[in-house]
Write a protein that holds these residues in place. Structure first.
Motif, PDB file in Angstrom:
ATOM      1  N   TYR A  30       0.822  -1.209   0.000  1.00  0.00           N
ATOM      2  CA  TYR A  30       0.000   0.000   0.000  1.00  0.00           C
ATOM      3  C   TYR A  30       0.856   1.260   0.000  1.00  0.00           C
ATOM      4  O   TYR A  30       0.530   2.242  -0.668  1.00  0.00           O
ATOM      5  CB  TYR A  30      -0.952   0.002   1.203  1.00  0.00           C
ATOM      6  CG  TYR A  30      -1.888  -1.180   1.210  1.00  0.00           C
ATOM      7  CD1 TYR A  30      -2.685  -1.459   0.106  1.00  0.00           C
ATOM      8  CD2 TYR A  30      -1.966  -2.027   2.302  1.00  0.00           C
ATOM      9  CE1 TYR A  30      -3.543  -2.556   0.100  1.00  0.00           C
ATOM     10  CE2 TYR A  30      -2.823  -3.120   2.307  1.00  0.00           C
ATOM     11  CZ  TYR A  30      -3.604  -3.379   1.202  1.00  0.00           C
ATOM     12  OH  TYR A  30      -4.447  -4.445   1.193  1.00  0.00           O
ATOM     13  N   ALA A  31       1.965   1.234   0.732  1.00  0.00           N
ATOM     14  CA  ALA A  31       2.853   2.393   0.763  1.00  0.00           C
ATOM     15  C   ALA A  31       3.463   2.639  -0.624  1.00  0.00           C
ATOM     16  O   ALA A  31       3.571   3.780  -1.066  1.00  0.00           O
ATOM     17  CB  ALA A  31       3.946   2.184   1.807  1.00  0.00           C
ATOM     18  N   GLY A  34       0.745   4.041  -2.940  1.00  0.00           N
ATOM     19  CA  GLY A  34       0.568   5.461  -2.621  1.00  0.00           C
ATOM     20  C   GLY A  34       1.762   6.284  -3.070  1.00  0.00           C
ATOM     21  O   GLY A  34       1.614   7.425  -3.508  1.00  0.00           O
ATOM     22  N   TRP A  38       1.981   9.620  -5.244  1.00  0.00           N
ATOM     23  CA  TRP A  38       2.628  10.765  -4.613  1.00  0.00           C
ATOM     24  C   TRP A  38       3.674  11.382  -5.534  1.00  0.00           C
ATOM     25  O   TRP A  38       3.732  12.601  -5.701  1.00  0.00           O
ATOM     26  CB  TRP A  38       3.255  10.313  -3.286  1.00  0.00           C
ATOM     27  CG  TRP A  38       3.936  11.388  -2.523  1.00  0.00           C
ATOM     28  CD1 TRP A  38       3.343  12.350  -1.747  1.00  0.00           C
ATOM     29  CD2 TRP A  38       5.338  11.626  -2.447  1.00  0.00           C
ATOM     30  NE1 TRP A  38       4.301  13.162  -1.191  1.00  0.00           N
ATOM     31  CE2 TRP A  38       5.539  12.737  -1.605  1.00  0.00           C
ATOM     32  CE3 TRP A  38       6.451  10.996  -3.007  1.00  0.00           C
ATOM     33  CZ2 TRP A  38       6.790  13.237  -1.319  1.00  0.00           C
ATOM     34  CZ3 TRP A  38       7.711  11.496  -2.711  1.00  0.00           C
ATOM     35  CH2 TRP A  38       7.869  12.608  -1.880  1.00  0.00           C
ATOM     36  N   ARG A  49      -0.517  14.303   0.462  1.00  0.00           N
ATOM     37  CA  ARG A  49       0.242  13.642   1.523  1.00  0.00           C
ATOM     38  C   ARG A  49       0.402  12.160   1.208  1.00  0.00           C
ATOM     39  O   ARG A  49      -0.550  11.494   0.798  1.00  0.00           O
ATOM     40  CB  ARG A  49      -0.469  13.821   2.859  1.00  0.00           C
ATOM     41  CG  ARG A  49      -0.486  15.289   3.295  1.00  0.00           C
ATOM     42  CD  ARG A  49      -1.149  15.487   4.616  1.00  0.00           C
ATOM     43  NE  ARG A  49      -0.411  14.712   5.634  1.00  0.00           N
ATOM     44  CZ  ARG A  49      -0.949  14.336   6.774  1.00  0.00           C
ATOM     45  NH1 ARG A  49      -2.193  14.639   7.065  1.00  0.00           N
ATOM     46  NH2 ARG A  49      -0.234  13.643   7.646  1.00  0.00           N
ATOM     47  N   LEU A  50       1.622  11.639   1.405  1.00  0.00           N
ATOM     48  CA  LEU A  50       1.903  10.227   1.151  1.00  0.00           C
ATOM     49  C   LEU A  50       1.022   9.339   2.014  1.00  0.00           C
ATOM     50  O   LEU A  50       0.503   8.321   1.539  1.00  0.00           O
ATOM     51  CB  LEU A  50       3.383   9.922   1.399  1.00  0.00           C
ATOM     52  CG  LEU A  50       3.817   8.475   1.222  1.00  0.00           C
ATOM     53  CD1 LEU A  50       3.534   7.987  -0.200  1.00  0.00           C
ATOM     54  CD2 LEU A  50       5.289   8.310   1.562  1.00  0.00           C
ATOM     55  N   ARG A  51       0.815   9.713   3.252  1.00  0.00           N
ATOM     56  CA  ARG A  51      -0.031   8.918   4.149  1.00  0.00           C
ATOM     57  C   ARG A  51      -1.451   8.812   3.607  1.00  0.00           C
ATOM     58  O   ARG A  51      -2.047   7.732   3.586  1.00  0.00           O
ATOM     59  CB  ARG A  51      -0.031   9.532   5.545  1.00  0.00           C
ATOM     60  CG  ARG A  51      -0.840   8.748   6.554  1.00  0.00           C
ATOM     61  CD  ARG A  51      -0.682   9.369   7.958  1.00  0.00           C
ATOM     62  NE  ARG A  51      -1.320   8.554   8.945  1.00  0.00           N
ATOM     63  CZ  ARG A  51      -2.563   8.730   9.361  1.00  0.00           C
ATOM     64  NH1 ARG A  51      -3.304   9.712   8.870  1.00  0.00           N
ATOM     65  NH2 ARG A  51      -3.088   7.941  10.279  1.00  0.00           N
ATOM     66  N   THR A  52      -1.987   9.921   3.134  1.00  0.00           N
ATOM     67  CA  THR A  52      -3.336   9.930   2.569  1.00  0.00           C
ATOM     68  C   THR A  52      -3.414   9.026   1.343  1.00  0.00           C
ATOM     69  O   THR A  52      -4.347   8.222   1.210  1.00  0.00           O
ATOM     70  CB  THR A  52      -3.742  11.367   2.178  1.00  0.00           C
ATOM     71  OG1 THR A  52      -3.716  12.186   3.345  1.00  0.00           O
ATOM     72  CG2 THR A  52      -5.124  11.412   1.547  1.00  0.00           C
ATOM     73  N   SER A  54      -1.451   6.542   0.559  1.00  0.00           N
ATOM     74  CA  SER A  54      -1.272   5.145   0.951  1.00  0.00           C
ATOM     75  C   SER A  54      -2.574   4.569   1.508  1.00  0.00           C
ATOM     76  O   SER A  54      -2.933   3.426   1.216  1.00  0.00           O
ATOM     77  CB  SER A  54      -0.149   5.013   1.983  1.00  0.00           C
ATOM     78  OG  SER A  54       1.077   5.399   1.407  1.00  0.00           O
ATOM     79  N   LEU A  55      -3.280   5.358   2.310  1.00  0.00           N
ATOM     80  CA  LEU A  55      -4.573   4.899   2.830  1.00  0.00           C
ATOM     81  C   LEU A  55      -5.601   4.757   1.699  1.00  0.00           C
ATOM     82  O   LEU A  55      -6.401   3.818   1.693  1.00  0.00           O
ATOM     83  CB  LEU A  55      -5.087   5.855   3.912  1.00  0.00           C
ATOM     84  CG  LEU A  55      -4.309   5.830   5.221  1.00  0.00           C
ATOM     85  CD1 LEU A  55      -4.791   6.935   6.164  1.00  0.00           C
ATOM     86  CD2 LEU A  55      -4.411   4.471   5.894  1.00  0.00           C
TER      87      LEU A  55
END
Length: 178
Positions: A30-31, A34, A38, A49-52, A54-55
């Motif tokens: 998933y990372a 994402g 990104w 945002r990378l976190r967003t 990835s989610l």
């Protein structure tokens, strides 16, 4: 009841270290997904945002699994999610194309490695060989078409694909992607 006992047996004999490795590999999937989005969006001037992302890739994979469509349903999910987050649609489509090209490249490479391994160990029969060649040809054709559409190098291909009404919007969107 038998399945519950079987599952309990698996849990009792599970090795926690290998379970941790499997979970880490899944999280990295998933990372990385994402991360592709990104990089494309950041380079195009519409960072997220990378976190967003990835989610959101978790949602993409879930959508792909829940609505099997060759990955298209998950890509539509991602495009809509990015549009809601102020990313221009052409950039989202560019990210879809990069993701698809990466997927097909990885599939071609892993299929070739697997085939060579099976062949060297005497496990690749004629049926597997024919099916693998067909899969590889299909992957090469689809990824080549995507590449040519985005690079706008083949007006004949663009015109030919536009003759099919269901493909017209997709072809035009891919042709407009940066």
């Amino acid at each position: 009841l038998g399945k519950i006992r079987g599952f309990a047996d698996v849990l009792l004999h599970a090795r926690p270290a290998w379970l941790c490795v499997a979970v880490a590999a899944q999280v990295m999937t998933y990372a990385c997904a994402g991360g592709i989005w990104w990089i494309v969006l950041r380079r195009a001037g519409a960072p997220q945002r990378l976190r967003t992302l990835s989610l959101l890739s978790v949602g993409k994979v879930f959508t792909d699994q829940a609505f099997p469509s060759g990955g298209l349903s998950g890509d539509v999910f991602m495009l809509r999610a990015l549009t809601r987050r102020s990313a221009p649609r052409p950039l989202g489509i560019a990210a879809v194309v990069v993701t698809l090209l990466g997927f097909y490249s990885a599939m071609i490479a892993s299929t070739l490695v697997s085939l060579v391994y099976l062949w060297r160990h005497g496990k690749a029969g004629p049926v597997l060989l024919v099916m693998t060649v067909v899969l590889l040809l299909l992957a090469v054709v689809v990824s080549s078409i995507l590449f040519l559409l985005v690079r706008r190098t083949s007006e004949r291909l663009h015109g030919w694909l536009n003759r099919f009404a269901p493909l017209r919007t997709v072809v035009d969107s891919f042709a407009r992607a940066p």
